[in-house]
Design a protein around this motif. Structure first.
Motif, mmCIF file in Angstrom:
data_model
loop_
_atom_site.group_PDB
_atom_site.id
_atom_site.type_symbol
_atom_site.label_atom_id
_atom_site.label_comp_id
_atom_site.label_asym_id
_atom_site.label_seq_id
_atom_site.Cartn_x
_atom_site.Cartn_y
_atom_site.Cartn_z
ATOM 1 N N GLU A 265 0.628 -1.052 0.074
ATOM 2 C CA GLU A 265 -0.273 -0.109 -0.257
ATOM 3 C C GLU A 265 0.741 1.415 0.307
ATOM 4 O OE1 GLU A 265 -3.377 -0.914 2.737
ATOM 5 O OE2 GLU A 265 -2.808 1.766 3.353
ATOM 6 N N SER A 266 1.755 0.626 0.407
ATOM 7 C CA SER A 266 3.086 2.150 0.616
ATOM 8 C C SER A 266 4.712 1.529 0.935
ATOM 9 C CB SER A 266 2.777 3.447 1.995
ATOM 10 O OG SER A 266 2.587 2.856 3.149
ATOM 11 N N GLY A 267 5.590 2.667 0.293
ATOM 12 C CA GLY A 267 6.805 1.711 1.052
ATOM 13 C C GLY A 267 7.439 0.473 -0.209
ATOM 14 N N GLY A 268 7.968 -0.559 0.487
ATOM 15 C CA GLY A 268 8.935 -1.245 -0.255
ATOM 16 C C GLY A 268 9.331 -2.407 0.594
ATOM 17 N N ILE A 269 9.835 -2.919 0.131
ATOM 18 C CA ILE A 269 9.917 -4.118 1.246
ATOM 19 C C ILE A 269 11.860 -4.724 1.532
ATOM 20 C CG2 ILE A 269 11.029 -6.682 0.457
ATOM 21 C CD1 ILE A 269 7.749 -6.646 -0.424
ATOM 22 N N VAL A 293 5.464 4.422 7.223
ATOM 23 C CA VAL A 293 6.470 3.739 7.237
ATOM 24 C C VAL A 293 7.309 4.939 7.456
ATOM 25 C CG1 VAL A 293 7.781 4.308 4.600
ATOM 26 C CG2 VAL A 293 5.417 2.413 4.479
ATOM 27 N N GLY A 294 8.051 4.741 7.530
ATOM 28 C CA GLY A 294 9.423 5.816 8.778
ATOM 29 C C GLY A 294 9.546 5.398 10.164
ATOM 30 N N ASP A 295 8.594 4.435 10.777
ATOM 31 C CA ASP A 295 8.019 4.683 12.305
ATOM 32 C C ASP A 295 9.611 3.338 12.472
ATOM 33 O OD1 ASP A 295 6.664 6.662 12.864
ATOM 34 O OD2 ASP A 295 4.781 5.690 12.260
ATOM 35 N N LYS A 314 12.289 -1.046 11.847
ATOM 36 C CA LYS A 314 11.430 0.942 10.992
ATOM 37 C C LYS A 314 10.850 0.146 10.014
ATOM 38 C CE LYS A 314 14.941 3.403 9.750
ATOM 39 N NZ LYS A 314 16.031 3.793 8.508
ATOM 40 N N VAL A 315 9.931 0.043 10.068
ATOM 41 C CA VAL A 315 9.058 0.413 8.883
ATOM 42 C C VAL A 315 9.187 0.700 7.266
ATOM 43 C CG1 VAL A 315 6.348 0.070 8.906
ATOM 44 C CG2 VAL A 315 7.143 0.091 10.859
ATOM 45 N N THR A 316 9.338 -0.465 6.239
ATOM 46 C CA THR A 316 9.545 -0.526 5.657
ATOM 47 C C THR A 316 8.393 0.144 4.334
ATOM 48 O OG1 THR A 316 10.439 -2.321 4.394
ATOM 49 C CG2 THR A 316 11.856 -1.505 5.791
ATOM 50 N N GLY A 317 7.048 -0.724 4.784
ATOM 51 C CA GLY A 317 6.477 -1.166 4.023
ATOM 52 C C GLY A 317 5.100 -1.365 4.666
ATOM 53 N N ILE A 318 3.963 -0.837 3.819
ATOM 54 C CA ILE A 318 2.931 -1.283 4.639
ATOM 55 C C ILE A 318 1.998 -2.013 3.547
ATOM 56 C CG2 ILE A 318 0.482 -0.282 5.538
ATOM 57 C CD1 ILE A 318 2.494 0.506 7.158
ATOM 58 N N VAL A 319 1.473 -3.250 3.919
ATOM 59 C CA VAL A 319 0.998 -4.294 2.357
ATOM 60 C C VAL A 319 -0.481 -4.330 3.065
ATOM 61 C CG1 VAL A 319 2.375 -6.063 1.673
ATOM 62 C CG2 VAL A 319 1.808 -6.012 4.305
ATOM 63 N N ASP A 320 -1.536 -4.896 2.235
ATOM 64 C CA ASP A 320 -2.822 -4.545 2.202
ATOM 65 C C ASP A 320 -3.302 -6.038 2.436
ATOM 66 O OD1 ASP A 320 -5.256 -3.765 2.485
ATOM 67 O OD2 ASP A 320 -6.029 -3.395 0.913
ATOM 68 N N LEU A 321 -3.608 -7.254 3.572
ATOM 69 C CA LEU A 321 -3.881 -8.520 2.677
ATOM 70 C C LEU A 321 -4.842 -8.496 2.662
ATOM 71 C CD1 LEU A 321 -0.927 -10.042 5.309
ATOM 72 C CD2 LEU A 321 -0.648 -9.432 3.180
#
Lengths: 540, 250
Positions: A265-269, A293-295, A314-321
């Motif tokens: 949804e945002s960010g990366g792997i 992302v970034g937290d 560190k959160v690099t991505g958010i996925v929508d499952l």
């Protein structure tokens, strides 16, 4: 005149009656089409979710793991998994393999600021960089000191001069890390610094005592909220124990399984580097944590040795499952980061396998077993997905329930069709008497009514299945959002439900509805045909 | 004559009663011995279904009861446990935040050993939380010991074990053995959850220190932990910053 022509003429002559009986048949056919597609969709979806997320087509684990699974026995892993992986990749019919470690964890209800806790970043950065405000001047001064100290430990955060509101989220997260270090260590409040600022009762209570280290950040948050209304929000995580399910995996080998990259949804792997300590959060879990992302988030869990360990990631991505149950609990991290956190060395809990041809599943299971035992690996359990735990029972139960539901609706539909047809025949007793008096034979009367019902049934069934298909096909593409209803459901069903339309089922429903309507006319028509014309004419 | 004999007997009983030590006094004597500042090095030898493994540590203890324990073996190197009064904080080298242990998390095992974090909690005297009763004397490992029953006081908070039975060396006023109980299904009955045996007591600067302890969590099969001190220095000055949360996180 041929019977079918008379039948057509009768249908068009009594338009209202024909439309009414046809509508009943069409509605029944439409509902059956929708329900059968819905059930087929649920079954297909659950199977896919189970084998892409949980089991693969084939799953390999330590042969004692399942018995002890409730105890989270991380020591019962697959040692030297890379050797096993290499052998599996060279096995016939193996499409993809993915090593994994699943573990339960608790998210620390951190009082630190997360990126979304700051409502107005432009204002925050302006205050921080301009140096015009006494509170933020103090924050800036301490930020510079913290930056220096962190640098000595090998952690880099942006220089104050480079901070800008157009920074990307990861850089902004680094700035926030520095700010949190300041807020945790120093007390912003000072009577001169806060001169003219009206403080809340809660904040005032802090000003009257020596605030211990663990409470400073809470005090600072309150003071900032008083001094700069609307800048930051109340701590949404305070006092909350948020549980999550971690999944360590090889992101390079995820294609065909969860395909996380396509669900971003945002960010990366995350980087596959244990020093980077990066994770992806499912969007529901991110919402619970108010994280983005970034937290940086601190998690704690039990290691292989049943001791505790903690890590800040560190959160690099958010996925929508697609599955609500997964989307509110799961987070994903590189395998080596999980191994480091759980003290797993070079072992994993399971290896999932996807096959090129699922029909050859049993022969592939045998082939894998032979390959492993030929190199002396005998402590692993190789299983086809439909023999694992409760999943096959779920699917079987779903199939059985599906059949009964279909049967129920077929019977319900049949009742509607039969009742409508019988009523039509009885309504036309006088007409039967007339045609019989005119010399039409009983068998001809039965055939006439049969043909009328057949035509009405066929036309109505076509209309019914077409309308049903017209609803189901677009829904199969767009999906039907059940996320709210499924949020707390404990099974692998996607929130976006997509009915599975099939030509075969549609033809069966059409033939069935037509046949039922036709057959339903047969018995009352036969009875009517046997009645003497005089009696029939006496009927209403 | 008969009267005189009776007076002597009664007198002896009264004198014995006056000079007999009470359970509370025994507990106070043990706690006095524990009141020290110390730096120690030691090891946990943990045996369970995974086999036997060793973790090593260095610990610092202040006179007020604050304590910091840092693991030094490669697997846990850098992990720290800080006890401030009755609170336990964990520091992990890969985490930027210190974790304040609360609730059920206190029941977790320290590095997988038979000791739990709640075993480390201090801050108060046992007599503040328990009613102590002297339950006679017994010989433990050839040493004469007082057997003391400790039952939680009504309304006492943060009780780890509602009942304890401890055997205290009569000469050294140090633990020789302990049994720790939790409530079983009914609140009036107890189940033993841990037992402890002190295999060696060393005297350092007049204080009797348990150097070698075996703890067994009876709820776990094949599990035991040997706690052994290698070295201990007592009554020395320790930088108070060691017991600071702030220092822990830098």
């Amino acid at each position: 005149m041929k019977l079918y022509k008379i039948a057509f003429r009768n249908i068009s002559r009594n338009k209202r009656r024909s439309i009414l009986s046809g509508t009943a048949i069409a509605i029944a056919a439409m509902i059956i089409t929708i329900l059968i597609s819905l059930y087929a969709g649920i079954g297909k979806d659950m199977k896919k979710n189970i084998y892409t997320v949980l089991t693969g087509h084939i799953r390999i684990r330590h042969n004692e793991y399942d018995v002890n699974e409730a105890l989270n026995p991380l020591h019962l892993g697959i040692d030297n998994y890379k050797d096993v992986l290499e052998r599996l990749e060279n096995t016939d019919n193996v499409e993809a393999v993915n090593p994994r470690i699943s573990f339960g964890t608790a998210f620390y209800g951190s009082p630190r600021l997360f990126l979304q806790d700051v409502k107005d970043w432009d204002r925050f950065i302006t205050l921080l960089t301009s140096g015009n405000n006494p509170v933020f001047s103090f924050l800036k001064e301490k930020y510079l000191y913290v930056r220096e100290r962190l640098a000595r430990k090998g952690t880099q955060i942006p220089d104050i001069e480079s901070i800008a509101s157009n920074m990307d989220r990861m850089e902004l997260g680094d700035v926030l890390y520095g700010i949190n270090e300041v807020l945790e260590r120093y007390v912003l409040y000072d009577p001169d610094r806060f001169a003219g600022i009206s403080l809340s009762e809660e904040t005032l209570a802090y000003t009257e005592r020596d605030v211990p280290f663990e409470e400073r950040i809470l005090f600072n948050r309150l003071a900032l909220q008083d001094a700069f209304p609307g800048l930051i929000i109340d701590n949404p995580r305070s006092g909350k124990l948020i549980l999550g399910m971690g999944m360590g995996m090889d992101f390079q080998k995820d294609a065909g399984f969860m395909n996380l990259e396509t669900k971003l949804e945002s960010g990366g792997i995350p980087q596959s580097d244990r020093e980077a300590r990066e994770i992806i959060l499912s969007s529901g879990l991110a919402k619970k944590l108010n994280a983005s992302v970034g937290d940086r988030i601190t998690i704690s869990t039990k290691t292989k040795y049943m001791g505790m360990n903690g890590i800040t990631v560190k959160v690099t991505g958010i996925v929508d499952l697609p599955v609500a149950m997964y989307n509110t609990r799961f987070f994903f991290l590189p395998l080596d980061t999980a191994q480091n956190l759980l003290k797993m060395d070079d072992s994993v809990i399971e290896i999932l396998i996807l096959l090129k041809d699922i029909n050859k599943m049993n022969t592939t299971v045998s082939s894998i077993k032979n390959t492993l035992s030929s190199v002396g690996i005998t402590n692993l359990d190789v299983r086809a997905w439909d023999t694992i735990g409760v999943y096959p029972a779920y699917i079987l139960m779903l199939d059985i329930v599906g059949y009964y539901v279909a049967l129920f609706f077929f019977l319900l539909g049949s009742t509607v069709i039969i009742t409508t047809t019988i009523m039509v025949v009885y309504e036309r007793m006088r007409e039967i008497g007339t045609v019989a008096a005119m010399g039409m034979k009983g068998s001809q009367i039965v055939r006439l009514f049969f043909l009328e019902s057949f035509f009405i049934g066929a036309i109505a069934s076509i209309i019914g299945v077409l309308i049903g298909s017209g609803i189901v096909i677009p829904l199969g593409i767009l999906g039907w959002d059940w996320s709210e209803g499924l949020e707390s459901a404990d099974f692998a069903m996607s929130s976006l439900l997509k009915p599975a339309w099939s030509l075969r089922n549609t033809i069966i429903i059409f033939v069935y509805s037509t046949a039922i309507a036709s057959i339903a006319s047969f018995f009352p028509a036969r009875r009517a045909a046997k009645i003497q014309p005089v009696e029939a004419l006496r009927a209403v | 004559m008969k009267k005189l004999f009776s007076i002597i007997i009664i007198g002896l009983v009264v004198i014995q009663g006056i000079f007999a030590i009470t359970a509370d006094e025994i507990i106070k004597k043990i706690e006095e011995s524990e009141n020290l500042s110390a730096i120690a090095e030691g090891r946990f030898e943990i045996t369970d279904n995974l086999g036997t493994r060793v973790t090593t540590f260095k610990s610092y203890e202040a006179k007020n009861g604050d304590m910091m324990l840092e693991f030094t073996n490669p697997e846990e190197r850098g992990q720290k446990i800080l006890r401030l009064k009755n609170e336990i904080y964990l520091y992990f080298p890969d985490a930027v935040e210190v974790i304040h242990l609360q609730g059920d998390a206190l029941k977790d095992r320290i590095v997988g050993s038979d000791f739990s974090y709640e075993d480390l909690r201090g801050g108060e005297s046992l007599l503040d939380k328990y009613t102590a009763t002297l339950d006679g004397e017994e010989v433990v490992d050839g040493e004469q010991c007082y057997k003391i029953l400790l039952v939680e006081k009504k309304g006492a908070k943060d009780i780890i074990y509602p009942k304890q039975v401890i055997w205290v060396d009569k000469n050294l006023f140090a633990y020789r053995k302990g049994e720790f109980y939790s409530y079983s299904n009914r609140e009036s009955s107890y189940t033993i959850v841990k037992n402890m045996a002190v295999l060696e007591i060393r005297q350092i600067k007049g204080k009797n220190i348990p150097f070698h302890i075996v703890m067994k969590d009876t709820m776990k099969t094949n599990s035991s932990t040997v706690f052994q001190l290698k070295d201990m220095k007592i009554d020395i000055n320790i930088d108070p910053a060691i017991f600071s949360l702030e220092e822990l996180t830098w």
